[in-house]
Structure formats: C-alpha cells, structure tokens
Design a protein around this motif. Structure first.
Motif, PDB file in Angstrom:
ATOM      1  N   ASP A 120       0.862  -1.179   0.000  1.00 48.09           N
ATOM      2  CA  ASP A 120       0.000   0.000   0.000  1.00 48.09           C
ATOM      3  C   ASP A 120       0.899   1.228   0.000  1.00 48.09           C
ATOM      4  OD1 ASP A 120      -2.175   1.622   0.045  1.00 48.09           O
ATOM      5  OD2 ASP A 120      -2.730   1.233   2.127  1.00 48.09           O
ATOM      6  N   SER A 234      -0.604   3.586 -12.003  1.00 45.66           N
ATOM      7  CA  SER A 234      -1.627   3.522 -10.962  1.00 45.66           C
ATOM      8  C   SER A 234      -2.427   4.820 -10.905  1.00 45.66           C
ATOM      9  CB  SER A 234      -0.952   3.262  -9.613  1.00 45.66           C
ATOM     10  OG  SER A 234      -1.892   3.303  -8.564  1.00 45.66           O
ATOM     11  N   LEU A 235      -1.733   5.939 -11.039  1.00 46.98           N
ATOM     12  CA  LEU A 235      -2.393   7.241 -10.977  1.00 46.98           C
ATOM     13  C   LEU A 235      -3.294   7.462 -12.194  1.00 46.98           C
ATOM     14  CD1 LEU A 235      -2.314   9.725  -9.063  1.00 46.98           C
ATOM     15  CD2 LEU A 235      -0.662  10.748 -10.635  1.00 46.98           C
ATOM     16  N   GLU A 236      -2.820   7.033 -13.361  1.00 52.00           N
ATOM     17  CA  GLU A 236      -3.548   7.271 -14.617  1.00 52.00           C
ATOM     18  C   GLU A 236      -4.780   6.376 -14.741  1.00 52.00           C
ATOM     19  OE1 GLU A 236      -4.447   8.968 -18.255  1.00 52.00           O
ATOM     20  OE2 GLU A 236      -2.898   9.584 -16.837  1.00 52.00           O
ATOM     21  N   TYR A 237      -4.630   5.095 -14.355  1.00 50.19           N
ATOM     22  CA  TYR A 237      -5.710   4.133 -14.606  1.00 50.19           C
ATOM     23  C   TYR A 237      -6.369   3.605 -13.324  1.00 50.19           C
ATOM     24  CZ  TYR A 237      -3.762   4.180 -19.300  1.00 50.19           C
ATOM     25  OH  TYR A 237      -3.315   4.586 -20.528  1.00 50.19           O
ATOM     26  N   ASP A 238      -5.978   4.169 -12.169  1.00 51.65           N
ATOM     27  CA  ASP A 238      -6.553   3.767 -10.881  1.00 51.65           C
ATOM     28  C   ASP A 238      -6.387   2.269 -10.623  1.00 51.65           C
ATOM     29  OD1 ASP A 238      -7.773   4.274  -8.462  1.00 51.65           O
ATOM     30  OD2 ASP A 238      -9.793   3.870  -9.219  1.00 51.65           O
ATOM     31  N   THR A 239      -5.178   1.761 -10.888  1.00 46.47           N
ATOM     32  CA  THR A 239      -4.865   0.354 -10.633  1.00 46.47           C
ATOM     33  C   THR A 239      -4.095   0.240  -9.320  1.00 46.47           C
ATOM     34  OG1 THR A 239      -2.836   0.612 -11.950  1.00 46.47           O
ATOM     35  CG2 THR A 239      -4.782  -0.241 -13.085  1.00 46.47           C
ATOM     36  N   ALA A 241      -1.218   0.020  -6.814  1.00 47.66           N
ATOM     37  CA  ALA A 241       0.135   0.541  -7.043  1.00 47.66           C
ATOM     38  C   ALA A 241       1.206  -0.553  -7.024  1.00 47.66           C
ATOM     39  CB  ALA A 241       0.458   1.610  -6.007  1.00 47.66           C
ATOM     40  N   SER A 244       1.065  -2.774 -10.023  1.00 45.41           N
ATOM     41  CA  SER A 244       1.394  -1.965 -11.201  1.00 45.41           C
ATOM     42  C   SER A 244       2.906  -1.825 -11.353  1.00 45.41           C
ATOM     43  CB  SER A 244       0.751  -0.580 -11.093  1.00 45.41           C
ATOM     44  OG  SER A 244      -0.650  -0.676 -11.090  1.00 45.41           O
TER      45      SER A 244
END
Length: 266
Positions: A120, A234-239, A241, A244
């Motif tokens: 996390d 992760s920031l771009e596609y909300d996956t 972290a 990713s």
C-alpha cells in the motif's frame, strides 16, 4: 507546506528506497539461484507482521526477526539431506499459512491484510519513509562493505576459502540483508510481490552488462524506472500501485528479452 506532505512524493521516495535496496540484493539472488529462498523469506514476513501486532512492537522489527529466522532455518536445514526446493516450498507456504491464521486471531487490532499482501505504497507516512530509507541504507552499506567478499564467495567458494574467507559467513550476511529488504519492502509491494522486485530488475539488467557491478547498477536503474512507471500507471488508470510496479518491471523484462534475442541473431 512540506514537499513530503504530498502523498505521491512520499510514495515515490518509498519506492525508490526499496528499489535501491532490492536491486543489488536481487543480483545475488539471481547469481546464487536463490529465487525460492527470497520467496520463502518474504512469505514468512506476514507471520512477523502478525506477531508484531499481537506483541505491540514495530511491524518492521517483527518482519525482520521472522524473515531472519526463516532464512537461517533454510540455511541450516539445506545441508542436512533435504531437497532445497522441497524445503523452501514447505517452509514458505507453511509460514504464510501460519501468518494468515495468526492474523485472524487479532480481533482487537484493525489490520488491512491486503495492504501487507500486495503493498500500500500510497499510504506511506513520514515514519514509514524513515524506516524504509534507514533499512535501505543499512542494506546498501552492508553490501558495499562486503561486496568483494560476497562476490568471491558467490562465484567461487573454493577461491574464497583460499583467500581466507568463510563462504558460510558471507551467506549469513546475505541472509541478514535479504531479511532487511523484505521488511522494508512490505509496505511498498507486499509480501507476495517482494520476490518479483528482487528478481525482475536483475534479470532485466543482465543482457546489457559485462561486470557484476554494472549489473547491480543496471538492476537499480531498472527497479527505479519500474517504481516510477508503476506509480504513473496507478495514478492514470486507478490500478493497485504495488502490482502496477511489478507489471512495469515485467514489461521491461520482455523488452530486455527481445533485445537479447535480436542481439543473438545479429
């Protein structure tokens, strides 16, 4: 407002700290064919997390202690007639299972199990950052101090003996460093993905280098790119972290393998 108040900056710094510690350690894991060893040590860390929460001690301390016990157990039993892959399989999955069962008994403690399993990194705080970088710097100092001895013991144990070195002592130093890497990486990629961050960057660097030192540096660069690329993904596609980061590392490995294939045909 401090720069470290930005959660993304903290996440990036935490990831870079783990990358710089895990990458050179991963080279030794690859050279010594210790992939399962790293996996077993990582799986044992979840038991350390459970014990730390139950005893109200820092999670980092519990994870280091149990990871170190696991690594020492493997080192001790490996020379006593047990098949290494069988031994590691039994210990890795047993430790993970006991850890998950132990966590279920912690009814008075709120614990996000997924965060420990898969990391996390976006929730890393100032204290976590201090622990991660302290552990990472300790690993790097340890490796820098014993680099030549570790390298000799890894590549040619007979030569190490002839030079007055004890390969088993160097193995113990590597074991300690591996336990520290596992402990600092838990918050970033979780216990199930730590082995990937040890192995993949080293495997990515291998086709491009000629010396062990170059491989350690190349692995570090690859690991840092994986961290920053994974955070961007992760920031771009909300996956998630942590996964990713490993996905970006895997993509780099594919590109590295293609480069090796083209180079061999040329």
């Amino acid at each position: 407002m401090s720069l470290l108040d930005d959660f993304l900056i903290r996440a990036a710094l935490a990831g870079i700290g783990v990358a710089l510690a895990a990458a050179p350690m991963g080279c030794f894991v690859v050279w010594r064919r210790m992939a399962y060893f790293g996996d077993a040590t990582a799986h044992a860390a979840i038991l350390g997390v459970a014990l730390a929460l139950a005893l109200d001690i820092p999670v980092f301390g519990g994870a280091v202690a149990v990871a170190l016990v696991m690594a020492l157990t493997v080192s001790t039993l490996s020379g006593r007639g047990y098949s290494m892959d069988t031994l590691l399989g039994v210990l890795a999955h047993s430790a993970l299972a006991f850890g998950l069962v132990a966590v279920s008994f912690l009814t008075d403690v709120r614990i996000d199990l997924m965060a420990y399993l898969f990391g996390d990194i976006l929730a890393v705080g100032h204290a976590d950052l201090a622990v991660i970088w302290s552990g990472a710097l300790l690993v790097l100092v340890l490796l820098a101090w014993r680099w030549q001895a570790l390298l000799t013991a890894t590549l040619n144990p007979d030569l190490a003996y002839a030079g007055g070195l004890d390969p088993r002592r160097e193995q113990l130093i590597l074991t300690l460093a591996l336990a520290l890497v596992v402990a600092v990486a838990i918050k970033v990629v979780g216990v199930l993905l730590i082995a990937a961050m040890l192995l993949i960057p080293a495997a990515v660097a291998r086709p491009f280098v000629r010396t062990p030192e170059q491989m350690a540096i190349g692995a570090s660069v690859s690991a840092v790119i994986s961290v920053l690329g994974g955070l961007a993904l992760s920031l771009e596609y909300d996956t998630p972290a942590g996964p990713s980061i490993v996905c970006v590392a895997a993509a780099l490995f594919v590109l590295s393998s293609l480069f090796r294939g083209i180079g061999q045909r040329a």
